[in-house]
Write an enzyme that holds these catalytic residues in place. Structure first.
Site, mmCIF file in Angstrom:
data_model
loop_
_atom_site.group_PDB
_atom_site.id
_atom_site.type_symbol
_atom_site.label_atom_id
_atom_site.label_comp_id
_atom_site.label_asym_id
_atom_site.label_seq_id
_atom_site.Cartn_x
_atom_site.Cartn_y
_atom_site.Cartn_z
ATOM 1 N N SER A 1 9.666 -38.004 53.014
ATOM 2 C CA SER A 1 10.644 -36.934 53.200
ATOM 3 C C SER A 1 11.608 -37.242 54.342
ATOM 4 O O SER A 1 12.297 -38.250 54.311
ATOM 5 C CB SER A 1 9.901 -35.618 53.420
ATOM 6 O OG SER A 1 10.794 -34.550 53.366
ATOM 7 N N HIS A 2 11.597 -36.396 55.369
ATOM 8 C CA HIS A 2 12.552 -36.515 56.466
ATOM 9 C C HIS A 2 12.046 -37.421 57.577
ATOM 10 O O HIS A 2 12.721 -37.580 58.593
ATOM 11 C CB HIS A 2 12.810 -35.118 57.024
ATOM 12 C CG HIS A 2 11.533 -34.411 57.322
ATOM 13 N ND1 HIS A 2 10.735 -33.886 56.326
ATOM 14 C CD2 HIS A 2 10.882 -34.205 58.474
ATOM 15 C CE1 HIS A 2 9.645 -33.375 56.862
ATOM 16 N NE2 HIS A 2 9.707 -33.557 58.170
ATOM 17 N N ASP B 1 18.008 -34.460 53.215
ATOM 18 C CA ASP B 1 17.035 -35.319 53.898
ATOM 19 C C ASP B 1 16.711 -36.574 53.094
ATOM 20 O O ASP B 1 17.339 -36.866 52.078
ATOM 21 C CB ASP B 1 15.767 -34.534 54.212
ATOM 22 C CG ASP B 1 14.925 -34.274 52.983
ATOM 23 O OD1 ASP B 1 15.507 -34.115 51.893
ATOM 24 O OD2 ASP B 1 13.686 -34.242 53.098
ATOM 25 N N ASP C 1 14.496 -37.577 50.913
ATOM 26 C CA ASP C 1 14.269 -37.539 49.473
ATOM 27 C C ASP C 1 15.083 -36.452 48.768
ATOM 28 O O ASP C 1 14.871 -36.187 47.590
ATOM 29 C CB ASP C 1 12.776 -37.355 49.175
ATOM 30 C CG ASP C 1 12.218 -36.084 49.788
ATOM 31 O OD1 ASP C 1 12.732 -35.642 50.831
ATOM 32 O OD2 ASP C 1 11.270 -35.514 49.225
ATOM 33 N N ASP D 1 15.366 -33.102 49.124
ATOM 34 C CA ASP D 1 14.942 -31.737 48.809
ATOM 35 C C ASP D 1 15.317 -30.732 49.896
ATOM 36 O O ASP D 1 15.335 -29.533 49.640
ATOM 37 C CB ASP D 1 13.448 -31.668 48.459
ATOM 38 C CG ASP D 1 12.543 -32.200 49.546
ATOM 39 O OD1 ASP D 1 13.058 -32.695 50.575
ATOM 40 O OD2 ASP D 1 11.307 -32.140 49.367
ATOM 41 N N ARG D 2 15.600 -31.211 51.115
ATOM 42 C CA ARG D 2 15.997 -30.269 52.172
ATOM 43 C C ARG D 2 17.509 -30.149 52.254
ATOM 44 O O ARG D 2 18.238 -31.023 51.773
ATOM 45 C CB ARG D 2 15.486 -30.758 53.532
ATOM 46 C CG ARG D 2 13.994 -30.740 53.641
ATOM 47 C CD ARG D 2 13.556 -31.091 55.045
ATOM 48 N NE ARG D 2 12.118 -30.888 55.154
ATOM 49 C CZ ARG D 2 11.470 -30.711 56.290
ATOM 50 N NH1 ARG D 2 12.112 -30.720 57.438
ATOM 51 N NH2 ARG D 2 10.166 -30.519 56.296
ATOM 52 N N LYS E 1 11.890 -27.861 46.236
ATOM 53 C CA LYS E 1 13.117 -27.407 46.865
ATOM 54 C C LYS E 1 14.203 -28.419 46.536
ATOM 55 O O LYS E 1 13.916 -29.538 46.124
ATOM 56 C CB LYS E 1 12.931 -27.242 48.367
ATOM 57 C CG LYS E 1 12.371 -28.449 49.079
ATOM 58 C CD LYS E 1 11.943 -28.064 50.489
ATOM 59 C CE LYS E 1 11.281 -29.219 51.206
ATOM 60 N NZ LYS E 1 9.878 -28.961 51.519
HETATM 61 C C1 G1P Z 1 6.737 -29.230 57.043
HETATM 62 C C2 G1P Z 1 7.446 -27.903 56.949
HETATM 63 C C3 G1P Z 1 7.086 -27.208 55.661
HETATM 64 C C4 G1P Z 1 7.390 -28.122 54.480
HETATM 65 C C5 G1P Z 1 6.732 -29.471 54.676
HETATM 66 C C6 G1P Z 1 7.155 -30.456 53.607
HETATM 67 O O1 G1P Z 1 5.347 -29.045 57.026
HETATM 68 O O2 G1P Z 1 7.113 -27.090 58.050
HETATM 69 O O3 G1P Z 1 7.798 -26.015 55.562
HETATM 70 O O4 G1P Z 1 6.929 -27.559 53.290
HETATM 71 O O5 G1P Z 1 7.104 -30.024 55.939
HETATM 72 O O6 G1P Z 1 8.532 -30.676 53.602
HETATM 73 P P1 G1P Z 1 4.461 -29.035 58.365
HETATM 74 O O7 G1P Z 1 4.727 -30.344 59.095
HETATM 75 O O8 G1P Z 1 4.944 -27.892 59.195
HETATM 76 O O9 G1P Z 1 3.055 -28.888 57.895
HETATM 77 ZN ZN ZN Z 2 12.088 -33.933 51.815
#
Ligand code: G1P
Ligand code: ZN
Length: 543
Positions: free
Chosen positions: A113-114, A277, A279, A281-282, A376
């Site tokens: 992801s990010h 981000d 991938d 989705d954000r 998302k």
């Molecule tokens: C974080 C975000 C959460 C999101 C997840 C995946 O998780 O807070 O909202 O669903 O990344 O993108 P966390 O690191 O807080 O468990």
């Molecule tokens: Zn992501």
């Protein structure tokens, strides 16, 4: 082509967290680590024989090599068909859509992801189910059980395939189809939004800037915003996916998208700014001189979604993750629709979406989406905003101001303490959890606690119960704080503190969020002892 059984044993650290399994890239590249995990996914989901899968990732370091390995394991386990994004690329939303559209049995999305990418950064793998969404709690438990019982990895002895060549190729009896990663997603957006109206807005002089953060959305944004809606090519920033995301954090928030934020707050700001981000989705939405918090974005979209053609029939209901602000709750109340509060993580929306109980959902962590897929969706949120701007003719700042006048404003901020000693973080949470019942009535730094609990969620569809999902503290005067530990970090513990203050007086709607939330932050430190226990005087990241 031969199929071999490679002997293996359970490996440490393969238990997936909130959103797939994220680990250091070198861990994933270690002998048999990825292989072991993929085999456990197949074993935990009833095997691959005769099944169809979608496969792709965000292009980070090790993406292509991992795809070749997964293809050999799928062939070894008797999969029938695999649909792969060209170059190994698929955004998470595009993968979710492809799983649904092709009727695949599941999908493998390679991304952290990010989190940063590169050989010394992070890698990840997420398994999505036939509905296009992340594996549920029940399925994750089955995969974990399989990973603990694993004895062999079944792999085909096949050569790498060319991931760049569109078309079909066979690995033994398994068919692999390499597809354009953008085309199907583009068609879906065309169904949901009035892209002609957005094109007319842009043709009329509306300016925008989209920051793809050198991650997967570059090609998607070019196809949608530039080629389809006529934005100028220099509307796109960092639009070429790179294995290390150019050395940055591909996380669309004011901290990591600082260049875009600087532009949007400066004298030469375009009308609209957005980012996505690693991938895809954000999302981050920002108007000229006006940053929109993800919680506010969800609320505004819930209020105005009917302006977009895919949502004209109205909303069945909405949902937000528990730490997300209550802004959307008041929109739902005004519309007379259901509003669900779920634990952190997109997987908790899946059952509500599948049963048609909600149309929209979102998280404070820059996640917004709808029932069009089961993830998302960053560019979806961008197009939704552009569609709303195109129909109303109002700027982002004017839309937000009008929203707050109607519903009041939830000032909101998340404070992250990163890489905290895991034991210290665990004790901090356990201690606070143990004192929750005694807190109501007590004051901390001048703020009185009115209620405190440890959030638990019973899924209304499958009845599964998730406990210990975050500690909630309500204070007199409409303030709320939530404390929880991240499930996605890759080193130490990350303590997340979510701060929220509802303000309704019309004269108080345009204050600085940091100022409004400072007393609440002080109260949380006083009640939880964050600075004393961690030695940190300030959070590492405030979003
Ligand atoms: C974080 C975000 C959460 C999101 C997840 C995946 O998780 O807070 O909202 O669903 O990344 O993108 P966390 O690191 O807080 O468990
Ligand atoms: Zn992501």
């Amino acid at each position: 082509m031969q199929i071999r059984d490679i002997a293996t044993a359970p490996m440490r650290g393969q238990n997936a967290g909130t959103s797939g399994l994220r680990r250091k890239t070198r861990d994933y590249m270690a002998p048999l680590f990825l292989e072991n995990y993929v085999q456990a996914i197949l074993d935990g989901t009833g095997g691959a024989a005769g099944k169809t899968y979608v496969l792709g990732g965000d292009g980070r370091y090790f993406n292509a090599a991992a795809i070749q390995i997964i293809l050999r394991i799928l062939a070894g386990n008797g999969a029938d068909r695999v649909i792969v994004g060209q170059g190994g690329l698929l955004s998470t939303p595009a993968a979710s859509h492809l799983i649904r559209k092709t009727g695949a049995d599941g999908g493998f999305i390679l991304s952290a992801s990010h989190n940063p990418g590169g050989i010394d950064a992070d890698f990840g793998l997420k398994y999505n189910m036939a509905n296009g969404g992340p594996a549920t709690e029940t399925m994750t438990a089955a995969i974990v059980a399989a990973s603990e019982a694993i004895t062999r990895i079944r792999m085909a002895d096949s050569a790498d395939i060319d991931l760049d060549a569109l078309g079909a190729v066979a690995i033994g009896a398994m068919q692999v189809r390499i597809i354009d990663p953008v085309a199907d997603y583009l068609a879906l957006m065309e169904d949901l939004f009035d892209l002609d109206a957005i094109a007319a807005l842009i043709a009329g002089g509306f300016t925008l800037r989209f920051d793809a953060m050198h991650a997967v959305t570059g090609p998607y944004a070019r196809a949608l915003l530039v080629d389809r809606c006529g934005a100028s090519p220099d509307s796109l920033m960092n639009a070429t996916p790179l294995p290390d995301f150019g050395g940055g954090h591909p996380d669309p928030n004011p901290v990591w998208a600082a260049d875009l934020m600087g532009l949007m707050m400066g004298p030469d700001a375009p009308d609209f700014g957005a980012a996505s981000d690693g991938d895809g989705d954000r999302n981050m939405i920002v108007g000229r001189g006006c940053y929109v918090t993800p919680s506010d974005s969800l609320a505004l979209i819930a209020d105005r979604a009917e302006l977009a053609k895919g949502y004209r029939r109205g909303l069945a209901g909405v949902a937000r993750s528990m730490p997300t602000s209550g802004a959307v709750d008041r929109v739902a109340a005004a519309k007379g629709i259901a509003c669900f509060e779920t634990p952190t993580g997109w997987k908790f929306f899946g059952n509500l979406l599948d049963t048609g109980q909600i149309t929209l959902c979102g998280e404070e962590s820059a996640g917004t989406g709808s029932d069009h897929i089961r993830e998302k969706d960053g560019l979806w949120a961008v197009l939704m905003w552009l569609n709303i701007v195109a129909v109303t003719g109002q700027s982002v700042a004017d839309l937000m101001a009008a929203h707050w006048r109607t519903y009041g404003r939830n000032y909101y901020s998340r404070h992250d303490y990163e890489d905290v000693d895991s034991a210290v973080a665990a004790v901090l949470m356990a201690d606070l959890r143990g004192r929750l019942d005694s807190l109501p009535g007590q004051s901390f730094a001048g703020l009185r606690v009115t209620a405190a609990d440890d959030f638990a969620y019973a899924d209304p569809v499958d009845g599964s119960v998730s406990t210990s999902q975050g500690l909630r503290l309500h204070f007199a005067g409409g303030a709320r704080a939530v404390l929880r530990l991240s499930g996605t970090g890759t080193s130490g513990a990350t303590l997340r503190v979510y701060l929220e203050q509802l303000v309704a007086a019309p004269g108080d709607l345009h204050q600085d969020a940091g100022d409004v939330l400072a007393p609440l932050a002080a109260a949380v430190d006083a009640v939880a002892g964050i600075s004393g226990r961690t030695g940190r005087t300030a959070p590492d990241v405030k979003t």
